[in-house]
Design a protein around this motif. Sequence first.
Motif, PDB file in Angstrom:
ATOM      1  N   UNK A  78       1.725 -14.327 -82.849  1.00  0.00           N
ATOM      2  CA  UNK A  78       0.897 -15.115 -83.319  1.00  0.00           C
ATOM      3  C   UNK A  78      -0.558 -14.457 -83.356  1.00  0.00           C
ATOM      4  N   UNK A  79      -1.005 -13.750 -82.362  1.00  0.00           N
ATOM      5  CA  UNK A  79      -2.326 -13.062 -82.545  1.00  0.00           C
ATOM      6  C   UNK A  79      -2.206 -12.111 -83.665  1.00  0.00           C
ATOM      7  N   UNK A  80      -1.329 -11.383 -84.024  1.00  0.00           N
ATOM      8  CA  UNK A  80      -1.233 -10.364 -85.067  1.00  0.00           C
ATOM      9  C   UNK A  80      -1.566 -11.356 -86.484  1.00  0.00           C
ATOM     10  N   UNK A  81      -0.755 -12.504 -86.455  1.00  0.00           N
ATOM     11  CA  UNK A  81      -1.011 -13.329 -87.630  1.00  0.00           C
ATOM     12  C   UNK A  81      -2.327 -14.137 -87.907  1.00  0.00           C
ATOM     13  N   UNK A  82      -3.154 -13.636 -86.611  1.00  0.00           N
ATOM     14  CA  UNK A  82      -4.523 -14.462 -86.758  1.00  0.00           C
ATOM     15  C   UNK A  82      -4.423 -15.836 -86.271  1.00  0.00           C
ATOM     16  N   UNK A  83      -3.502 -16.359 -85.451  1.00  0.00           N
ATOM     17  CA  UNK A  83      -3.396 -17.708 -84.705  1.00  0.00           C
ATOM     18  C   UNK A  83      -3.724 -17.458 -83.327  1.00  0.00           C
ATOM     19  N   UNK A  84      -4.500 -18.355 -82.764  1.00  0.00           N
ATOM     20  CA  UNK A  84      -4.806 -18.595 -81.425  1.00  0.00           C
ATOM     21  C   UNK A  84      -3.196 -18.998 -80.639  1.00  0.00           C
ATOM     22  N   UNK A  85      -3.407 -18.769 -79.558  1.00  0.00           N
ATOM     23  CA  UNK A  85      -2.317 -19.346 -78.836  1.00  0.00           C
ATOM     24  C   UNK A  85      -2.688 -20.510 -77.954  1.00  0.00           C
ATOM     25  N   UNK A  86      -2.045 -21.656 -77.879  1.00  0.00           N
ATOM     26  CA  UNK A  86      -2.386 -22.859 -77.083  1.00  0.00           C
ATOM     27  C   UNK A  86      -2.200 -22.463 -75.449  1.00  0.00           C
TER      28      UNK A  86
END
Lengths: 324, 324
Positions: free
Chosen positions: B289-297
């Motif tokens: 998720x982080x690689x894809x630029x998304x923050x994790x909840x």
Amino acid sequence: MNILILSAGTRNKVVQYFKKELNGLGEVIATDCSGLAPAIYDADRHYIVPRIDAPGYMDVIFDICRKEKISAVLSLIDPELSMIAHDADRFRELGVMPVISFPELVDTAFDKYKMAQLFKENGLKTARCYLSVEEFTEARKRGEIDYPVFVKPVCGSASIHINKVSSDEELQGLFSMYDDLMIQEYMTGQEYGADVYIDMISGKCSQIFIKKKIKMRAGETDKSVSVHIPELFDQIVSFTEKTGFRGIIDIDIFEQNGEYYFSEINPRFGGGYPHAYACGVNVPRQIIANIEGRENPVTVGDYSDGIVMMKYNEVMIREMTDCE
Amino acid sequence: MNILILSAGTRNKVVQYFKKELNGLGEVIATDCSGLAPAIYDADRHYIVPRIDAPGYMDVIFDICRKEKISAVLSLIDPELSMIAHDADRFRELGVMPVISFPELVDTAFDKYKMAQLFKENGLKTARCYLSVEEFTEARKRGEIDYPVFVKPVCGSASIHINKVSSDEELQGLFSMYDDLMIQEYMTGQEYGADVYIDMISGKCSQIFIKKKIKMRAGETDKSVSVHIPELFDQIVSFTEKTGFRGIIDIDIFEQNGEYYFSEINPRFGGGYPHAYACGVNVPRQIIANIEGRENPVTVGDYSDGIVMMKYNEVMIREMTDCE
């Protein structure tokens, strides 16, 4: 045809192999004194049993044999091997084949000093060993041996208390602290392991797998490579058939200056057996043949050279409430 | 999106998890300096590279990053973590996200004395420790500490040279034989381990998994059970966010008389991580998720209690000629 594997512990692979080889012909039943023994959950059914030194332990096992219509039994831990061997007749009365050598041999294998004598009596080389500081000191004066030496308990499994010792002070110190120690020539050469099956019906050595040990970890072979050493094949066939070992045994061997030194025998599946199985040395299938009353053909050395085994961690996951 | 796992060694499960979570979105590339590292064969592709201390080692890794279009890199061995952290900017220039904490923190984590100071500065309990015999002797006179104590190298991984020491003679002996030792309060309480993810984008501690260690083997957790300890969750969130750890870290904790003592941090996947993964604490997915630029909840504590992990040996089999 159900097979009972006692004290299965973390030996999941052995349980898995029997299940695969039985292939529906029968079931694998496993026991352990702990619910946290991952191998029992790979069996078709399992029992949490008392510790092997608990009173009435063998009666619990005999009950399982009756209830589960067991055809053959084997154990995966050293202290239990002697119990199985000495109770072999009681198992047979229940129609159960104990996959174990004769009791005197199992007892000898557990005593490193007696085992060394047995190797020597049968013309095999083994590390020199002495039961007392005096005996060792005399031998040292004669120039037969010198420091460093190994000091280890005469009876004992795994690598407990094994120390490299380099002086009289250390040696005296250890002998004053512990009982039943022996002094052994220090071996530095390449280590080998042999997985050997001696047919339970014919008494012939039907299969041998030899691996060169590449890396050890916590007293176990962590990486190894398959090799053929015809000289060792001959020595192992002759030794095991003459002495009367039976079933699966595991032999530790050192090579020192081009000569092979026999170090010990564990009369059970060794921790490195998965290497042999992966190379086609199928001991569970040979055991099943013996249970069915069939002799196994001699196929010593029937595997490929240069096959590497590397261990890694797999995990068994369970709910704690299902482990009690 | 390809992920590079350096010094994969025997950590097959970590390689397998990334492959599973990528699920065709990208590939896993693994390296090791040895062809006998089983984990590299579970990757989609692997490279045998020089030892990490060889000149030009990092250039070899950068070349692999370019050639394999790598999106993120992580290492599984301690001595390499600091190298990755210090070269983080060079990785970023290549479009590669290094999954590692800030370099000063990685260096601190590798120095047990400095790490103890960092725990204390942030209000966490940790075992008392001293860098010299004199300092310890003074503290002992003050009644602050007494024998037995642990003596260990200030910098060092695994359980090398860790000795329980009970007398001045032993202590002096060890300090005269080895450099860079420290003396640590002897901890006998229950051990816990925490697998913690700190989001690489938000810097928030997004997930914590706590396991009670049931059995150790060769310095590694062999059996453990999942537990929830809200007090530890709070302490870990606060500590990791304040100090600025990032990515996956593994924390060792002791419980002594009802209080929690922080022992060390490994800023990488710990050897017991498969337990967390099996309980749904999916760190590879959070990294992706982080690689894809998304923050994790934030999902701290989002797993079940009472799930047991038990390790056992699996084997990787290869032809020797394919391992060179």
